[in-house]
Design a protein around this motif. Sequence first.
Motif, PDB file in Angstrom:
ATOM      1  N   TRP A  15     -15.340  -1.843 -23.372  1.00  0.00           N
ATOM      2  CA  TRP A  15     -15.753  -2.247 -24.721  1.00  0.00           C
ATOM      3  C   TRP A  15     -14.906  -3.405 -25.247  1.00  0.00           C
ATOM      4  O   TRP A  15     -15.399  -4.234 -26.009  1.00  0.00           O
ATOM      5  N   LEU A  17     -13.748  -5.940 -23.488  1.00  0.00           N
ATOM      6  CA  LEU A  17     -14.362  -7.141 -22.915  1.00  0.00           C
ATOM      7  C   LEU A  17     -15.683  -7.467 -23.625  1.00  0.00           C
ATOM      8  O   LEU A  17     -15.971  -8.630 -23.921  1.00  0.00           O
ATOM      9  N   ILE A  18     -16.470  -6.424 -23.909  1.00  0.00           N
ATOM     10  CA  ILE A  18     -17.767  -6.628 -24.568  1.00  0.00           C
ATOM     11  C   ILE A  18     -17.579  -7.281 -25.940  1.00  0.00           C
ATOM     12  O   ILE A  18     -18.290  -8.215 -26.304  1.00  0.00           O
ATOM     13  N   ILE A  19     -16.566  -6.807 -26.700  1.00  0.00           N
ATOM     14  CA  ILE A  19     -16.312  -7.383 -28.030  1.00  0.00           C
ATOM     15  C   ILE A  19     -15.881  -8.844 -27.899  1.00  0.00           C
ATOM     16  O   ILE A  19     -16.319  -9.714 -28.670  1.00  0.00           O
ATOM     17  N   VAL A  20     -15.041  -9.150 -26.882  1.00  0.00           N
ATOM     18  CA  VAL A  20     -14.631 -10.545 -26.656  1.00  0.00           C
ATOM     19  C   VAL A  20     -15.860 -11.413 -26.360  1.00  0.00           C
ATOM     20  O   VAL A  20     -16.007 -12.512 -26.900  1.00  0.00           O
ATOM     21  N   LEU A  21     -16.754 -10.899 -25.525  1.00  0.00           N
ATOM     22  CA  LEU A  21     -17.969 -11.648 -25.183  1.00  0.00           C
ATOM     23  C   LEU A  21     -18.849 -11.843 -26.414  1.00  0.00           C
ATOM     24  O   LEU A  21     -19.478 -12.897 -26.577  1.00  0.00           O
ATOM     25  N   ALA A  22     -18.891 -10.832 -27.282  1.00  0.00           N
ATOM     26  CA  ALA A  22     -19.676 -10.946 -28.518  1.00  0.00           C
ATOM     27  C   ALA A  22     -19.104 -12.055 -29.395  1.00  0.00           C
ATOM     28  O   ALA A  22     -19.851 -12.855 -29.965  1.00  0.00           O
ATOM     29  N   VAL A  24     -17.242 -14.667 -28.377  1.00  0.00           N
ATOM     30  CA  VAL A  24     -17.500 -15.958 -27.714  1.00  0.00           C
ATOM     31  C   VAL A  24     -18.935 -16.413 -27.977  1.00  0.00           C
ATOM     32  O   VAL A  24     -19.191 -17.572 -28.321  1.00  0.00           O
TER      33      VAL A  24
END
Lengths: 108, 200
Positions: A15, A17-22, A24
Motif C-alpha cells: 500500500w 508503493l500504491i500511495i506513492v504511485l497515486a 506521482v
Amino acid sequence: MVDFLNTVDFGDNLWVLIIVLAIVTYMTRIGGDLVLSRFKSIHPRVDAALEAVPAAVITAIVIPPALTNGPSAFIAMMVTMLACYKTSPIISMVIGMGTLAALRYFGL
Amino acid sequence: MDLFDIMLSSITIFAGASQFVFLEILGYQAPAWSIVLGVFAVNFRHILYSASLGRSMGEFSTMQKFTAFFFMADPMFTSSEHRASQQPLMPAYYFGFALIQYCIWIVFTYLGAAFGSLISDPQALGVDMLLPIYFMTMVMAFRKRKNWFPIVVASGIGSAFFYHFVGPPWHISLGALMGILAAVIMAKPSGFIGVEEDDG
C-alpha cells in the motif's frame, strides 16, 4: 515497508508503493496546468501545440493495438474510423465492436 | 497482491495505464523505484493534458480544478476537450461524467479481481480492443481542428516508429510529440490568440 532501492516483495506492505504511485499520477495530472498558469500570455506556437495534444496523444495510443492485434483488429479499427464520417461516435463504436466480434467469430 | 491492494490502486491511482505498468513491472521482480519511474513515464502525457484542458476550466474554482485533475483519465480528458470545443466546460458536466467513470472503474476492478478468472477467452469478446476502438472515435471527433490530418499522420508514424525501436510506453509520449511538432511547425508565426482562432 517498501524499500525503494530493492526488489518489491509481495510480502511487503504494497500500500505504501500504491500511495506513492497515486501521488506521482496526480502530480502529472496537475503539472501542465501549474506550469502554464505561471505565464500571462500564450505564444501562438505554444497554443497550436496544446491544440494538437488530444489528437496527437490519442493517435499515438491507438496505433500499436490497431497494428499488432491481427487483421480483425486492424479492419475493425478502419471500419470504426470510416463509420465516424457517417454517424455519431457511440454508433461508430458499436459498429466497430460488432465488426471485430464477427471477424473473430469467423476466425480472422 | 491481494484484493485490498487491487482496490486501493483503483481508488487512489485511478489510471488504467499506470496500474497496468505497475502490475507488469511488479511481475519482473524489479526494484520499486523503477515502478515509480515507469508510472511517471506512462503518465507523462497527463502533463500535456492538464496544460491543454486547464485553459478550458474558466468556470472552475481553484478547489474544483484541483479536484477535477484527479479524475482526468484519458476518456475524461478527451470528452472534456471535445465538449469545450462546442460550449463552455461546466463543473457539473465534468464531475457528473467523472463520478460515473470513477464508479464504473471501481466496480469493474472489483468484478475483475473477484471473478476475472472465470472469463476463459476475453479476446473472443473483443475486450482487448474496446478502449482502442473508443479512442479511434475520439481521434475522429477532433477532425475539424486545425491541421488535424498532418498531426494525426505525424503522430501515427511516430507512434509506430517508437513502439518498434524504443518500445512501450515511450511510443505514446514520443509519438505524440511528433504530432505536436507538426502542429508547431505549421502554426502561423505571428497573430494573436482569440482573434482568428475558432475551434471546430
